[in-house]
Write an enzyme that holds these catalytic residues in place. Structure first.
Site, PDB file in Angstrom:
ATOM      1  N   LYS A  23       0.875  -1.188   0.000  1.00 54.63           N
ATOM      2  CA  LYS A  23       0.000   0.000   0.000  1.00 54.63           C
ATOM      3  C   LYS A  23       0.903   1.227   0.000  1.00 54.63           C
ATOM      4  O   LYS A  23       0.840   2.095   0.879  1.00 54.63           O
ATOM      5  CB  LYS A  23      -0.926  -0.053   1.233  1.00 54.63           C
ATOM      6  CG  LYS A  23      -1.997   1.003   1.291  1.00 54.63           C
ATOM      7  CD  LYS A  23      -3.105   0.853   0.263  1.00 54.63           C
ATOM      8  CE  LYS A  23      -4.057   2.037   0.304  1.00 54.63           C
ATOM      9  NZ  LYS A  23      -5.007   2.071  -0.837  1.00 54.63           N
ATOM     10  N   ASP A  42      -6.993 -15.852   2.564  1.00 54.15           N
ATOM     11  CA  ASP A  42      -8.361 -16.356   2.742  1.00 54.15           C
ATOM     12  C   ASP A  42      -9.179 -16.114   1.473  1.00 54.15           C
ATOM     13  O   ASP A  42      -9.943 -16.971   1.036  1.00 54.15           O
ATOM     14  CB  ASP A  42      -9.072 -15.655   3.915  1.00 54.15           C
ATOM     15  CG  ASP A  42      -8.878 -16.387   5.237  1.00 54.15           C
ATOM     16  OD1 ASP A  42      -7.786 -16.954   5.437  1.00 54.15           O
ATOM     17  OD2 ASP A  42      -9.821 -16.392   6.053  1.00 54.15           O
TER      18      ASP A  42
HETATM   19 MN    MN Z   1      -5.836 -16.026   8.525  1.00 53.85          MN
END
Ligand code: MN
Ligand code: IPM
Length: 360
Positions: A193, A253
């Site tokens: 970022k 994830d």
């Molecule tokens: Mn995690």
């Protein structure tokens, strides 16, 4: 080989899935002439219950003396209201830092047999998906100073420090570049970022310098918000993604879900030595614990990663991975990946099925 493993069965579905991993390793041992010895260590919620602390010193000692650590899952609602330093998650963070495991490798691969489980549109998933997230694991926000203080009329204030130094960025960068070199597409995407935060600007400068040492590897930067979007818009563009601790936690994830089920994905965590920690990337799934419903494949594939990455047992690793692919091709499924016409198996039966498909 004689291989000594420290094993964290952990909480929730942890013990059930680890048992299937050990079953597969034992069969591999028989087939290829290796002996696996398992020493259970307490960590996580079960350690809190037994000793009052999430990571007893004895567990760390045994882990350090082992050749590698196999971990099921830790945590659960029972311990969710404990103060931060006593939560089961501290055990994971503690093991990672005590063992110096700075590089967390999370491959996300879409199996042909599970193409229908991919939640992305078919025109996106048909491009295929075979990427690896290399996440920095013992620095950044999860290990910075943190605390609470009084902010006067604004009330109580909390803070978490985010810092990275050049060495930390270089060593994780090298893992990513070296890995890309061994893969077909040889591409590294460094995610940061840098348009806002200073640690990301140092990250980016360091990665650019490092990229010059790897002219054979294609290199690009990407901002983390864009990367989150690109992972669902066009995941086929990625090969190796390297990023800092928190971004890697979140993006891995997301990437896992694009493969259909988080129950399929293994991970390895390595440092300067060959001693690693291997664990499925999913959690302890307390809602299905003890019911023989959990998918043991992520743990079994983590065992394959261990054989390859820590012990250089390439044939043995391949043997496990091929058995898993064949079991899926033949339509065997656990509940989380069940599809029309699939043959539903419980945790133990899936483990047995994979064992029966192991061939040299
Ligand atoms: Mn995690
Ligand atoms: C993971 C988990 C852990 C992490 C938690 C449980 C501490 O989410 O392995 O991704 O954030 O690293």
């Amino acid at each position: 080989m004689n291989i000594n493993l420290a094993v964290v069965k952990g909480d929730g579905i942890g013990p059930e899935i680890v048992e299937e991993g050990e079953k597969v390793l034992n069969k591999i041992g028989e087939m290829y002439g290796h002996t696996f010895t398992y020493t259970d260590i307490l960590a996580g919620g079960c350690a809190i219950d037994a000793t009052g602390e999430p990571l007893p010193a004895e567990s760390v000692k045994i882990a350090k003396e082992s050749d590698s650590v196999l971990l099921g899952a830790v945590g659960g609602p029972k311990w969710d209201t404990l103060p931060g330093h006593l939560r089961p998650e501290r055990a994971l963070l503690g093991l990672r830092s005590e063992l110096g495991l700075f590089a967390n490798v999370r491959p996300a691969k879409l199996y042909d047999a599970l193409a229908d489980a991919c939640p992305l549109k078919p025109e996106i998933s048909k491009e295929g998906l075979d990427l690896v997230i290399v996440r920095e694991l013992i620095g950044g926000l999860y290990f910075g100073e943190r605390g609470r203080r009084d902010a006067g009329e604004m009330g109580e204030e909390a803070f978490d420090e985010l810092k990275y130094n050049v060495k930390e960025v270089e060593r994780i960068g090298r893992v990513a570049f070296e890995m890309a070199r061994k893969r077909d597409r040889k591409k590294v995407t460094s995610v940061d970022k840098a348009n806002v935060i200073e640690t990301s600007r140092l990250w980016r400068e360091t990665m650019h310098k490092l990229a010059q040492e790897y002219p054979d590897v294609e290199f690009e930067d990407m901002l983390v918000d864009n990367c989150a979007m690109q992972l669902v818009r066009n995941p086929g563009q990625f090969d190796v993604i390297v990023t800092e601790n928190m971004f890697g936690d979140i993006l891995s994830d997301e990437a896992s879900m694009t493969t259909g089920s988080i129950g399929m994905l293994p991970s390895s965590s390595l440092g300067e030595t060959t001693r690693g920690m291997y664990e499925p990337i999913h959690g302890s799934a307390p809602d299905i614990a003890g019911q023989n419903k959990a998918n043991p494949i992520a743990t079994i594939l983590s065992c394959a990663m261990m054989l390859r990455d820590s012990f250089n047992l390439l044939d043995e690793a391949k043997c496990i991975e091929s058995a898993v692919a064949k079991v899926l091709d033949d339509g065997f499924r656990t509940g989380d990946i069940m599809d029309e016409g699939g043959k539903l198996l419980g945790t133990k039966e899936m483990g047995d099925k994979i064992v029966s498909y192991l061939t040299k």
